[in-house]
Design a protein around this motif. Structure first.
Motif, short mmCIF file in Angstrom:
data_model
loop_
_atom_site.label_atom_id
_atom_site.label_comp_id
_atom_site.label_asym_id
_atom_site.label_seq_id
_atom_site.Cartn_x
_atom_site.Cartn_y
_atom_site.Cartn_z
N LEU A 246 29.08 51.59 52.62
CA LEU A 246 30.02 50.49 52.35
C LEU A 246 29.68 50.02 50.78
N ALA A 247 28.52 50.31 50.27
CA ALA A 247 28.30 49.93 48.90
C ALA A 247 29.18 50.22 47.83
N GLY A 248 29.57 51.35 47.47
CA GLY A 248 30.50 51.88 46.66
C GLY A 248 32.13 51.31 46.79
N PRO A 249 32.82 51.55 48.06
CA PRO A 249 34.00 50.73 48.07
C PRO A 249 33.89 49.36 48.25
N LEU A 250 32.76 48.77 48.48
CA LEU A 250 32.73 47.11 48.48
C LEU A 250 32.78 46.61 46.83
N GLU A 251 31.93 47.52 46.23
CA GLU A 251 31.78 47.22 44.75
C GLU A 251 33.20 47.42 44.03
N ALA A 252 33.93 48.57 44.42
CA ALA A 252 35.26 48.75 43.86
C ALA A 252 36.35 47.52 44.51
N LEU A 253 36.36 47.35 45.58
CA LEU A 253 37.07 45.98 46.12
C LEU A 253 36.78 44.49 45.29
N GLU A 254 35.45 44.37 45.12
CA GLU A 254 35.22 43.10 44.48
C GLU A 254 35.65 43.38 42.95
N ALA A 255 35.69 44.32 42.55
CA ALA A 255 36.14 44.36 40.93
C ALA A 255 37.68 44.35 40.83
N ALA A 256 38.33 44.83 42.02
CA ALA A 256 39.73 44.67 41.95
C ALA A 256 40.23 43.27 42.28
N VAL A 257 39.44 42.55 43.16
CA VAL A 257 39.80 41.21 43.29
C VAL A 257 39.70 40.36 42.21
N ASP A 258 38.68 40.73 41.55
CA ASP A 258 38.20 39.90 40.07
C ASP A 258 39.33 40.16 39.20
N GLU A 259 39.86 41.32 39.10
CA GLU A 259 40.99 41.45 38.50
C GLU A 259 42.21 40.59 38.59
N VAL A 260 42.48 40.55 39.88
CA VAL A 260 43.82 39.84 40.27
C VAL A 260 43.44 38.47 39.97
N ALA A 261 42.33 37.95 40.24
CA ALA A 261 41.93 36.53 39.89
C ALA A 261 42.15 36.19 38.48
N PHE A 262 41.61 37.32 37.79
CA PHE A 262 41.79 37.12 36.15
C PHE A 262 43.09 37.37 35.77
N LEU A 263 43.94 38.05 36.18
CA LEU A 263 45.33 38.17 35.80
C LEU A 263 46.32 36.61 36.35
N LEU A 264 45.92 36.44 37.47
CA LEU A 264 46.39 35.08 38.05
C LEU A 264 46.04 33.98 37.01
N ASN A 265 44.96 33.93 36.63
CA ASN A 265 44.50 32.82 35.69
C ASN A 265 45.05 32.85 34.32
N GLU A 266 45.30 34.29 33.74
CA GLU A 266 46.03 34.48 32.49
C GLU A 266 47.51 34.07 32.64
N MET A 267 48.13 34.06 33.76
CA MET A 267 49.50 34.04 33.73
C MET A 267 49.89 32.48 33.95
N PHE A 268 48.87 31.51 34.51
CA PHE A 268 49.04 30.26 34.48
C PHE A 268 48.80 29.70 33.17
N GLN A 269 47.55 30.16 32.51
CA GLN A 269 47.37 29.65 31.15
C GLN A 269 48.51 29.93 30.12
N GLY A 270 49.20 31.01 30.54
CA GLY A 270 50.35 31.31 29.50
C GLY A 270 51.86 30.32 29.92
N LEU A 271 51.44 29.74 31.07
CA LEU A 271 52.74 28.97 31.22
C LEU A 271 53.08 27.63 30.22
N ALA A 272 54.01 27.45 29.88
CA ALA A 272 54.42 26.41 28.96
C ALA A 272 54.63 25.13 29.94
N GLY A 273 55.07 24.09 29.36
CA GLY A 273 55.34 22.89 30.15
C GLY A 273 56.49 23.09 31.18
N MET A 274 56.06 22.45 32.36
CA MET A 274 57.37 22.79 33.45
C MET A 274 57.64 21.32 33.98
#
Length: 437
Positions: A246-274
């Motif tokens: 499980l070690a290898g797949p868990l490490e890959a899954l954690e990295a992918a979830v971190d990427e999703v979280a990073f991209l989500l944050n970047e999109m909200f950061q780029g949002l202008a006044g709503m």
């Protein structure tokens, strides 16, 4: 304006030939368009064919009726209405023009043996082209209005508290991540129901993010990361797997979830006044966004073969409440009804203030059976809820609800009409009940 006045005798002759071959003309029109992949997406549904084939036949006969005033208000209004419908269900104008070309070609074949074929064909082309010009005017206006509303909803789709929404979606992603980790450690595998795209976070991304983050370069990357998690990484976890595996797949899954979280944050950061696109009284979405949202969800459902349902909810005897206690109490009732409705839907669903005391709820990826269950839960919750208003003892209200499921028809008005018909039956049957289309 038409280039010349139509001779009544020629029109009568032309109409007779069209009437004799109307079924063949209509069939040729649809056969040609259904051979086009783009056109098939609009015309495959049986209801569309059942409704449009007779309409096309009537349109052809009306077009060549002797005495019909092509510049008259009734004729012009009908062509404008047709163009408006085409814009609403997003049938591209070039497909309409292609269909007209098919009709002209078929008419040429029909008239080929007539001694006056040239004059009749010119008259037919003149009238078809005039009608198409009117349709195009209305189509362009309708398409322009829809584009403006789509953009407006992109700007107004969320409340002004973007920080709260960002934190909610972060929490949703982290909750999925933790649950998935526990499942993997407990059994070694994750079933199909546990994929990220089916989670509340995934549904929010699928049905909200396209509007909110339209044009963001990060959105496509985020969707690709989600697909990779669901399609590549989760299948690597199988029941009974050893801890060492499980070690290898868990490490890959954690990295992918971190990427999703990073991209989500970047999109909200780029949002202008709503700005808020919500009804100021109930905080439900403004009805003017309904067409844009429901049209998009219908397109999504058709493209992805997912269910889609709507509920139309009406507060029973609301006029009596206003007349007895006054409009401030009526307003308080609507606010608390909206709260109860919102509490019984998911973040990926849409709640609209549809009319005075009516709410329309769009339930994404929800079939009719599930929608009826949600509607009944809403009805019971509202019946049990004590409404509090200043100066009055707590009291109760009931609601009637109509439910309908999208069956493939591309016009959102068709789906809303089904829910409205079901709501009417609920009210006629005694109120405080759910009826399905």
């Amino acid at each position: 304006m038409l280039s010349r006045a139509a001779d009544a005798a020629s029109l009568d002759r032309l109409r007779q030939r069209v009437e004799d071959h109307a079924d063949a003309l209509v069939a040729a029109f649809y056969d040609a368009l259904l051979a086009d992949e783009e056109a098939r997406s609009f015309l495959h549904h049986s209801v569309v064919q059942e409704r449009l084939s007779p309409s096309l036949r009537r349109w052809l006969l009306d077009l060549f009726t002797p005495g019909a005033d092509m510049a008259g208000a009734a004729f012009v209004e009908r062509q404008l209405k047709i163009g408006e419908v085409h814009a609403r269900i997003k049938i591209p104008m070039h497909l309409v023009m292609a269909g007209a070309a098919v009709l002209k070609g078929q008419l040429a074949d029909v008239l080929a043996s007539d001694p006056a074929a040239f004059d009749l064909l010119r008259l037919a082309g003149e009238r078809i082209d005039h009608a198409l010009r009117l349709m195009s005017q209305s189509y362009e206006k309708g398409a322009s209005n829809r584009a403006r509303l789509d953009e407006a909803y992109r700007l107004f789709s969320l409340d002004q508290d973007i920080h709260f929404e960002r934190e909610s979606q972060r929490a949703g992603l982290m909750e999925w991540s933790q649950k998935t980790l526990f499942r993997i450690l407990a059994s070694g595998g994750v079933d199909g129901a546990g994929v990220l795209s089916a989670s509340p976070f995934g549904l929010w991304i699928r049905h909200r993010a396209d509007f909110l983050f339209d044009g963001s370069p990060h959105l496509a990357r985020l969707n690709a990361a989600m697909e990779r998690i669901d399609g590549e990484l989760l299948p690597r976890f199988t029941p009974g797997a050893a801890s060492s595996e499980l070690a290898g797949p868990l490490e890959a899954l954690e990295a992918a979830v971190d990427e999703v979280a990073f991209l989500l944050n970047e999109m909200f950061q780029g949002l202008a006044g709503m700005e808020g696109g919500r009804d100021p009284l109930t905080r439900a979405l403004n009805r003017r966004f309904l067409s844009s949202i429901l049209s998009r969800e219908i397109g999504f459902a058709n493209a992805n073969h997912t269910p889609l349902s709507v509920l139309l909810l009406d507060v029973d005897h609301f006029k009596r409440i206003n007349d007895t206690h006054g409009h401030p109490v009526g307003d308080e009732v609507l606010r608390q009804v909206a709260e109860a409705v919102t509490e019984n839907v998911r973040p990926s669903d849409f709640v609209f203030r549809y009319g005075g005391e009516e709410f329309l709820i769009v339930l994404v990826e929800t079939n009719l059976r599930q929608a009826a269950t949600i509607a009944e839960r809403m009805r019971q919750a509202l019946a049990a809820r004590a409404i509090t208003a200043s100066g009055l003892e707590p009291f109760h209200v009931t609601v009637s609800i109509g439910a309908a499921e999208h069956g493939g028809h591309p016009d959102e008005n068709y789906l809303v009409k089904q829910a409205d018909d079901a709501l009417y039956r609920a009210k006629q049957s005694g109120r405080n009940r759910v009826e399905i289309a």
